[in-house]
Design a protein around this motif. Structure first.
Motif, PDB file in Angstrom:
ATOM      1  N   GLN A  18      -7.088   9.756   7.339  1.00 46.84           N
ATOM      2  CA  GLN A  18      -7.759  11.061   7.386  1.00 46.84           C
ATOM      3  C   GLN A  18      -9.269  10.892   7.222  1.00 46.84           C
ATOM      4  O   GLN A  18     -10.051  11.556   7.899  1.00 46.84           O
ATOM      5  N   GLY A  19      -9.681  10.000   6.336  1.00 51.26           N
ATOM      6  CA  GLY A  19     -11.104   9.738   6.153  1.00 51.26           C
ATOM      7  C   GLY A  19     -11.737   9.156   7.393  1.00 51.26           C
ATOM      8  O   GLY A  19     -12.860   9.521   7.768  1.00 51.26           O
ATOM      9  N   LYS A  20     -11.019   8.265   8.055  1.00 53.58           N
ATOM     10  CA  LYS A  20     -11.521   7.674   9.293  1.00 53.58           C
ATOM     11  C   LYS A  20     -11.652   8.740  10.371  1.00 53.58           C
ATOM     12  O   LYS A  20     -12.656   8.782  11.091  1.00 53.58           O
ATOM     13  N   ALA A  21     -10.656   9.619  10.479  1.00 50.44           N
ATOM     14  CA  ALA A  21     -10.708  10.690  11.480  1.00 50.44           C
ATOM     15  C   ALA A  21     -11.879  11.629  11.202  1.00 50.44           C
ATOM     16  O   ALA A  21     -12.584  12.051  12.127  1.00 50.44           O
ATOM     17  N   PRO A  27       0.840  -1.198   0.000  1.00 53.37           N
ATOM     18  CA  PRO A  27       0.000   0.000   0.000  1.00 53.37           C
ATOM     19  C   PRO A  27       0.878   1.252   0.000  1.00 53.37           C
ATOM     20  O   PRO A  27       1.905   1.311   0.647  1.00 53.37           O
ATOM     21  N   LEU A  28       0.450   2.207  -0.768  1.00 54.08           N
ATOM     22  CA  LEU A  28       1.208   3.451  -0.846  1.00 54.08           C
ATOM     23  C   LEU A  28       0.972   4.279   0.404  1.00 54.08           C
ATOM     24  O   LEU A  28      -0.117   4.273   0.982  1.00 54.08           O
ATOM     25  N   ASP A  29       1.998   5.005   0.814  1.00 49.42           N
ATOM     26  CA  ASP A  29       1.888   5.836   2.005  1.00 49.42           C
ATOM     27  C   ASP A  29       0.784   6.866   1.887  1.00 49.42           C
ATOM     28  O   ASP A  29       0.045   7.105   2.833  1.00 49.42           O
ATOM     29  N   ASP A  30       0.621   7.455   0.694  1.00 45.79           N
ATOM     30  CA  ASP A  30      -0.428   8.469   0.544  1.00 45.79           C
ATOM     31  C   ASP A  30      -1.818   7.850   0.629  1.00 45.79           C
ATOM     32  O   ASP A  30      -2.744   8.460   1.146  1.00 45.79           O
ATOM     33  N   LEU A  31      -1.971   6.616   0.151  1.00 47.90           N
ATOM     34  CA  LEU A  31      -3.258   5.932   0.272  1.00 47.90           C
ATOM     35  C   LEU A  31      -3.588   5.686   1.736  1.00 47.90           C
ATOM     36  O   LEU A  31      -4.704   5.960   2.192  1.00 47.90           O
TER      37      LEU A  31
END
Length: 78
Positions: free
Chosen positions: A29-32, A19-23
């Motif tokens: 961020q979406g979870k937060a 998995p890419l770090d940005d993903l």
């Protein structure tokens, strides 16, 4: 016609995908953001969400084993 030596089996052409770090950063961020939005909801809406999730999960658990008495969701509407 292709020869057998030209063909590559799927097992020989394995590519490991990391998995890419940005993903991962976007997922966190979406979870937060989801947690922030849920924290501002009124209590009846929070209860409605919990009951909705229970209705989704309980049939899956019931397929694995009998539900215990405290695991059965109440038949109420918040």
């Amino acid at each position: 016609m292709r020869s057998l030596s030209d063909m590559v089996s799927r097992s020989d052409s394995r590519v490991e995908v990391q998995p890419l770090d940005d993903l991962l950063q976007r997922l966190w961020q979406g979870k937060a953001e989801l947690h922030r939005r849920h924290s501002t909801l009124p209590l009846p809406e929070k209860v409605r969400l919990v009951m909705e999730l229970q209705r989704i999960v309980m049939p899956m658990i019931a397929r694995q084993r009998p539900l215990r008495s405290w695991e059965r969701p109440w038949e109420i509407e918040p």
